[in-house]
Design a protein around this motif. Sequence first.
Motif, PDB file in Angstrom:
ATOM      1  N   LYS A  92       0.827  -1.213   0.000  1.00  0.00           N
ATOM      2  CA  LYS A  92       0.000   0.000   0.000  1.00  0.00           C
ATOM      3  C   LYS A  92       0.859   1.259   0.000  1.00  0.00           C
ATOM      4  O   LYS A  92       0.480   2.258  -0.614  1.00  0.00           O
ATOM      5  N   ILE A  93       2.000   1.226   0.666  1.00  0.00           N
ATOM      6  CA  ILE A  93       2.919   2.370   0.640  1.00  0.00           C
ATOM      7  C   ILE A  93       3.395   2.604  -0.790  1.00  0.00           C
ATOM      8  O   ILE A  93       3.446   3.742  -1.263  1.00  0.00           O
ATOM      9  N   TRP A  94       3.748   1.527  -1.501  1.00  0.00           N
ATOM     10  CA  TRP A  94       4.208   1.667  -2.875  1.00  0.00           C
ATOM     11  C   TRP A  94       3.101   2.172  -3.787  1.00  0.00           C
ATOM     12  O   TRP A  94       3.361   2.957  -4.713  1.00  0.00           O
ATOM     13  N   VAL A  95       1.876   1.744  -3.550  1.00  0.00           N
ATOM     14  CA  VAL A  95       0.751   2.259  -4.329  1.00  0.00           C
ATOM     15  C   VAL A  95       0.630   3.768  -4.115  1.00  0.00           C
ATOM     16  O   VAL A  95       0.454   4.531  -5.077  1.00  0.00           O
ATOM     17  N   TYR A  96       0.759   4.203  -2.874  1.00  0.00           N
ATOM     18  CA  TYR A  96       0.679   5.629  -2.542  1.00  0.00           C
ATOM     19  C   TYR A  96       1.819   6.405  -3.205  1.00  0.00           C
ATOM     20  O   TYR A  96       1.608   7.490  -3.778  1.00  0.00           O
ATOM     21  N   ILE A  97       3.029   5.841  -3.158  1.00  0.00           N
ATOM     22  CA  ILE A  97       4.199   6.507  -3.742  1.00  0.00           C
ATOM     23  C   ILE A  97       4.026   6.670  -5.254  1.00  0.00           C
ATOM     24  O   ILE A  97       4.264   7.744  -5.811  1.00  0.00           O
ATOM     25  N   LYS A  98       3.598   5.618  -5.929  1.00  0.00           N
ATOM     26  CA  LYS A  98       3.429   5.670  -7.386  1.00  0.00           C
ATOM     27  C   LYS A  98       2.267   6.586  -7.775  1.00  0.00           C
ATOM     28  O   LYS A  98       2.354   7.314  -8.773  1.00  0.00           O
ATOM     29  N   LYS A  99       1.185   6.535  -7.001  1.00  0.00           N
ATOM     30  CA  LYS A  99       0.005   7.354  -7.298  1.00  0.00           C
ATOM     31  C   LYS A  99       0.333   8.846  -7.209  1.00  0.00           C
ATOM     32  O   LYS A  99      -0.083   9.638  -8.056  1.00  0.00           O
ATOM     33  N   ASN A 100       1.114   9.226  -6.217  1.00  0.00           N
ATOM     34  CA  ASN A 100       1.465  10.635  -6.003  1.00  0.00           C
ATOM     35  C   ASN A 100       2.788  11.024  -6.655  1.00  0.00           C
ATOM     36  O   ASN A 100       3.279  12.133  -6.426  1.00  0.00           O
ATOM     37  N   ASP A 101       3.384  10.098  -7.411  1.00  0.00           N
ATOM     38  CA  ASP A 101       4.624  10.360  -8.158  1.00  0.00           C
ATOM     39  C   ASP A 101       5.726  10.888  -7.235  1.00  0.00           C
ATOM     40  O   ASP A 101       6.304  11.947  -7.468  1.00  0.00           O
ATOM     41  N   LEU A 102       6.021  10.116  -6.190  1.00  0.00           N
ATOM     42  CA  LEU A 102       6.994  10.548  -5.189  1.00  0.00           C
ATOM     43  C   LEU A 102       8.402   9.984  -5.402  1.00  0.00           C
ATOM     44  O   LEU A 102       9.315  10.338  -4.664  1.00  0.00           O
ATOM     45  N   GLN A 103       8.581   9.115  -6.397  1.00  0.00           N
ATOM     46  CA  GLN A 103       9.929   8.616  -6.684  1.00  0.00           C
ATOM     47  C   GLN A 103      10.725   9.726  -7.349  1.00  0.00           C
ATOM     48  O   GLN A 103      10.197  10.465  -8.178  1.00  0.00           O
ATOM     49  N   ASP A 104      11.997   9.818  -6.981  1.00  0.00           N
ATOM     50  CA  ASP A 104      12.879  10.825  -7.557  1.00  0.00           C
ATOM     51  C   ASP A 104      13.035  10.555  -9.053  1.00  0.00           C
ATOM     52  O   ASP A 104      13.138   9.405  -9.472  1.00  0.00           O
ATOM     53  N   THR A 106      15.532  11.373 -11.206  1.00  0.00           N
ATOM     54  CA  THR A 106      16.868  10.952 -11.652  1.00  0.00           C
ATOM     55  C   THR A 106      17.316   9.665 -10.984  1.00  0.00           C
ATOM     56  O   THR A 106      17.873   8.790 -11.629  1.00  0.00           O
ATOM     57  N   ASN A 107      17.079   9.533  -9.679  1.00  0.00           N
ATOM     58  CA  ASN A 107      17.490   8.336  -8.941  1.00  0.00           C
ATOM     59  C   ASN A 107      16.232   7.654  -8.408  1.00  0.00           C
ATOM     60  O   ASN A 107      15.683   8.041  -7.389  1.00  0.00           O
ATOM     61  N   LYS A 108      15.784   6.628  -9.097  1.00  0.00           N
ATOM     62  CA  LYS A 108      14.513   5.962  -8.767  1.00  0.00           C
ATOM     63  C   LYS A 108      14.531   5.249  -7.415  1.00  0.00           C
ATOM     64  O   LYS A 108      13.502   4.872  -6.894  1.00  0.00           O
ATOM     65  N   ARG A 109      15.720   5.056  -6.844  1.00  0.00           N
ATOM     66  CA  ARG A 109      15.809   4.400  -5.532  1.00  0.00           C
ATOM     67  C   ARG A 109      15.405   5.320  -4.393  1.00  0.00           C
ATOM     68  O   ARG A 109      15.119   4.856  -3.301  1.00  0.00           O
TER      69      ARG A 109
END
Length: 140
Positions: A92-104, A106-109
């Motif tokens: 669910k955290i990853w769903v939230y991160i992807k939904k709100n486009d919170l990955q950097d 340049t550095n996807k990690r």
Amino acid sequence: MAKSAKKSAKKATKKAPKKVAKKAAKKAAPKKAAKKATGKKAAPKKAAKKKVAKKKSTRKPNAAFMAPLTLSEALSKVVGSKSLPRTEIIKKIWVYIKKNDLQDKTNKRMINADAALKPIFVKDQISMFEMAGALNKHVK
């Protein structure tokens, strides 16, 4: 003198394998001919018994991973429920991160924390590998 002795020893070792191979070939040839002359056939081999394979039991999931955990208020706001198994919390955290486009970009990690994730992650930006450790503080 030592050099000439070494050279003669090298020549002897080079010739020796050739002689041995020729002798072995000569000895093998008469045996093949003798087998053809006798004309005896080998006895038929018995069929090997087939082993019955045991059925593997279906893999059972570890109950510890499926146990529901109590979440802190900050984490339950992001995830959307009061208790979930650890695996579901991460999903669910990853769903939230992807939904709100919170990955950097340049550095996807790296994950950029927004207002909801800031109390959980403590930092503005956190590595995805550090995320499990940060979530662990908000789970009982």
